[in-house]
Design a protein around this motif. Structure first.
Motif, PDB file in Angstrom:
ATOM      1  N   SER A 230     -14.117  -8.357 -10.731  1.00  0.00           N
ATOM      2  CA  SER A 230     -12.974  -8.877 -11.175  1.00  0.00           C
ATOM      3  C   SER A 230     -11.617  -7.981 -11.318  1.00  0.00           C
ATOM      4  O   SER A 230     -11.858  -6.823 -11.350  1.00  0.00           O
ATOM      5  CB  SER A 230     -13.020  -9.258 -12.667  1.00  0.00           C
ATOM      6  OG  SER A 230     -12.226 -10.100 -13.174  1.00  0.00           O
ATOM      7  N   ALA A 231     -10.442  -8.635 -11.049  1.00  0.00           N
ATOM      8  CA  ALA A 231      -9.299  -7.606 -11.136  1.00  0.00           C
ATOM      9  C   ALA A 231      -8.506  -8.527 -12.174  1.00  0.00           C
ATOM     10  O   ALA A 231      -8.623  -9.657 -12.487  1.00  0.00           O
ATOM     11  CB  ALA A 231      -8.556  -7.691 -10.022  1.00  0.00           C
ATOM     12  N   HIS A 232      -7.344  -7.616 -12.854  1.00  0.00           N
ATOM     13  CA  HIS A 232      -6.590  -8.251 -14.244  1.00  0.00           C
ATOM     14  C   HIS A 232      -5.171  -7.119 -13.735  1.00  0.00           C
ATOM     15  O   HIS A 232      -5.289  -5.967 -13.811  1.00  0.00           O
ATOM     16  CB  HIS A 232      -7.282  -7.667 -15.250  1.00  0.00           C
ATOM     17  CG  HIS A 232      -6.581  -8.040 -16.387  1.00  0.00           C
ATOM     18  ND1 HIS A 232      -6.616  -7.294 -17.412  1.00  0.00           N
ATOM     19  CD2 HIS A 232      -5.751  -9.122 -16.921  1.00  0.00           C
ATOM     20  CE1 HIS A 232      -5.982  -7.740 -18.489  1.00  0.00           C
ATOM     21  NE2 HIS A 232      -5.270  -8.974 -18.062  1.00  0.00           N
ATOM     22  N   TYR A 233      -4.248  -7.977 -13.639  1.00  0.00           N
ATOM     23  CA  TYR A 233      -2.908  -7.410 -13.508  1.00  0.00           C
ATOM     24  C   TYR A 233      -1.998  -8.084 -14.689  1.00  0.00           C
ATOM     25  O   TYR A 233      -2.067  -9.423 -15.073  1.00  0.00           O
ATOM     26  CB  TYR A 233      -2.075  -7.538 -12.451  1.00  0.00           C
ATOM     27  CG  TYR A 233      -2.798  -6.452 -11.188  1.00  0.00           C
ATOM     28  CD1 TYR A 233      -2.733  -5.121 -11.253  1.00  0.00           C
ATOM     29  CD2 TYR A 233      -3.626  -7.072 -10.437  1.00  0.00           C
ATOM     30  CE1 TYR A 233      -3.309  -4.229 -10.417  1.00  0.00           C
ATOM     31  CE2 TYR A 233      -4.260  -6.276  -9.456  1.00  0.00           C
ATOM     32  CZ  TYR A 233      -3.967  -5.010  -9.628  1.00  0.00           C
ATOM     33  OH  TYR A 233      -4.728  -4.082  -8.730  1.00  0.00           O
ATOM     34  N   GLU A 234      -1.137  -7.399 -15.345  1.00  0.00           N
ATOM     35  CA  GLU A 234      -0.435  -8.004 -16.581  1.00  0.00           C
ATOM     36  C   GLU A 234       0.885  -7.446 -16.789  1.00  0.00           C
ATOM     37  O   GLU A 234       1.064  -6.100 -16.818  1.00  0.00           O
ATOM     38  CB  GLU A 234      -1.139  -7.938 -17.915  1.00  0.00           C
ATOM     39  CG  GLU A 234      -0.400  -8.343 -19.256  1.00  0.00           C
ATOM     40  CD  GLU A 234      -1.217  -8.236 -20.567  1.00  0.00           C
ATOM     41  OE1 GLU A 234      -0.754  -8.881 -21.596  1.00  0.00           O
ATOM     42  OE2 GLU A 234      -2.102  -7.241 -20.460  1.00  0.00           O
ATOM     43  N   HIS A 235       1.927  -8.141 -16.749  1.00  0.00           N
ATOM     44  CA  HIS A 235       3.349  -7.996 -17.145  1.00  0.00           C
ATOM     45  C   HIS A 235       3.924  -8.603 -18.376  1.00  0.00           C
ATOM     46  O   HIS A 235       3.620  -9.771 -18.391  1.00  0.00           O
ATOM     47  CB  HIS A 235       4.253  -8.138 -15.933  1.00  0.00           C
ATOM     48  CG  HIS A 235       4.299  -6.917 -15.186  1.00  0.00           C
ATOM     49  ND1 HIS A 235       4.396  -5.728 -15.468  1.00  0.00           N
ATOM     50  CD2 HIS A 235       4.423  -6.978 -13.636  1.00  0.00           C
ATOM     51  CE1 HIS A 235       4.610  -4.925 -14.492  1.00  0.00           C
ATOM     52  NE2 HIS A 235       4.563  -5.532 -13.233  1.00  0.00           N
ATOM     53  N   MET A 236       4.827  -8.123 -19.046  1.00  0.00           N
ATOM     54  CA  MET A 236       5.640  -8.739 -19.903  1.00  0.00           C
ATOM     55  C   MET A 236       6.825  -9.268 -19.486  1.00  0.00           C
ATOM     56  O   MET A 236       7.489  -8.456 -18.833  1.00  0.00           O
ATOM     57  CB  MET A 236       5.915  -7.762 -21.310  1.00  0.00           C
ATOM     58  CG  MET A 236       4.599  -7.262 -22.041  1.00  0.00           C
ATOM     59  SD  MET A 236       5.269  -5.883 -23.381  1.00  0.00           S
ATOM     60  CE  MET A 236       6.517  -6.796 -24.204  1.00  0.00           C
ATOM     61  N   ILE A 237       7.383 -10.457 -19.872  1.00  0.00           N
ATOM     62  CA  ILE A 237       8.209 -10.998 -19.227  1.00  0.00           C
ATOM     63  C   ILE A 237       9.078 -11.831 -20.377  1.00  0.00           C
ATOM     64  O   ILE A 237       8.819 -12.331 -20.936  1.00  0.00           O
ATOM     65  CB  ILE A 237       7.825 -12.302 -18.387  1.00  0.00           C
ATOM     66  CG1 ILE A 237       6.800 -11.836 -17.252  1.00  0.00           C
ATOM     67  CG2 ILE A 237       9.006 -12.918 -17.886  1.00  0.00           C
ATOM     68  CD1 ILE A 237       7.165 -10.908 -16.392  1.00  0.00           C
TER      69      ILE A 237
END
Length: 269
Positions: A230-237
């Motif tokens: 599994s992969a996970h990327y996160e940004h605040m927008i």
């Protein structure tokens, strides 16, 4: 209730998001075979505290469970919320690290999946798809659109992979989790409307195999039901009057650690 942020609040959130990026960059300097997740966790906690902030995850409660660490460190088939341990990282591991800080009362929250040494083509393709899903979700975060538009954009890029539906992105501000929920799948034109001042986390969690997940006996670690990676990327927008602003950044990470996905032309410039 959805809380729309003032310019002052967005300034604070931008600073918190930047500190998360710098923390992940500091951690990224040490991601290599042989180091342990607990060692990475200590590096992150020291860095955060040295910069006048506190870890947002450490001591966070979910029911009767209390998260014991600064970082969520999720390895290979772990999707999110992995608890750091003393097992050394190995060549070929896929390492997802989620980091949160509290700076001047405001949350910063971002996640990045690292390659530990050389990873398989299957894992590299997974990272590429997940990162593309993140970028597509961000591009759809336009004022007047809805959360379903974000989810649909992520889903369209990640077709053929297992899109985790049991977990989602979220609003963020003075609390780690705020409304609205931001799923990684959806129907255009549905869900909460995106208004200027809304600050959200977009965070695709994508599996090579099935979308279903299980939770370990520790009450935190979420894994793929079939044991696939599994992969996970996160940004605040932040939603603005004329579009969106990405508050967090992966630049600090990519300055010190080669990304496991293909950068776009604009990112490479």
């Amino acid at each position: 209730m959805v809380h729309l942020k003032s310019e002052r609040e967005i300034d604070h959130l931008r600073a918190s998001a930047d500190l998360v990026g710098r923390t992940l960059g500091e951690v990224g300097k040490h991601v290599e075979p042989g180091i342990t997740p607990l060692e990475l966790d200590a590096i992150a906690e020291d860095f955060i505290r040295d910069h006048g902030a506190e870890p947002a995850f450490k001591g966070h409660k979910a029911g009767s469970n209390v998260f014991p660490a600064t970082l969520c460190v999720s390895l290979n088939d772990a999707v999110v919320h992995g608890i750091p341990n003393s097992d050394p990282l190995k060549e070929g591991d896929l390492l997802s690290i989620d980091c949160g800080v509290v700076l001047d009362g405001f949350i910063g929250d971002s996640a990045y999946t690292f390659a530990v040494g050389e990873i398989s083509q299957e894992k590299r393709a997974l990272c590429n798809v997940t990162h593309k899903g993140l970028l597509a979700g961000i591009e759809s975060a336009q004022p007047g659109n809805r959360t379903g538009d974000i989810g649909h954009a992520v889903e369209s890029e990640c077709n053929g992979y297992g899109i985790v539906k049991a977990l989602c992105g979220h609003g963020v501000g003075r609390s780690l989790w705020e409304e609205p929920q931001v799923p990684n799948y959806g129907t255009p034109g549905t869900g909460r409307r995106l208004k200027p001042g809304l600050v959200i986390c977009i965070e695709p969690m994508i599996n090579v195999g099935v979308s279903e997940v299980t939770t370990d006996a520790d009450g935190w670690t979420v894994r793929t039901a079939d044991g696939s990676a599994s992969a996970h990327y996160e940004h605040m927008i932040a939603i603005r009057e004329d579009g969106y602003e990405v508050l967090s950044t992966f630049d600090y990470i990519e300055d010190v650690h080669s990304p496991p996905y293909t950068l776009t032309v604009s990112e490479s410039a």
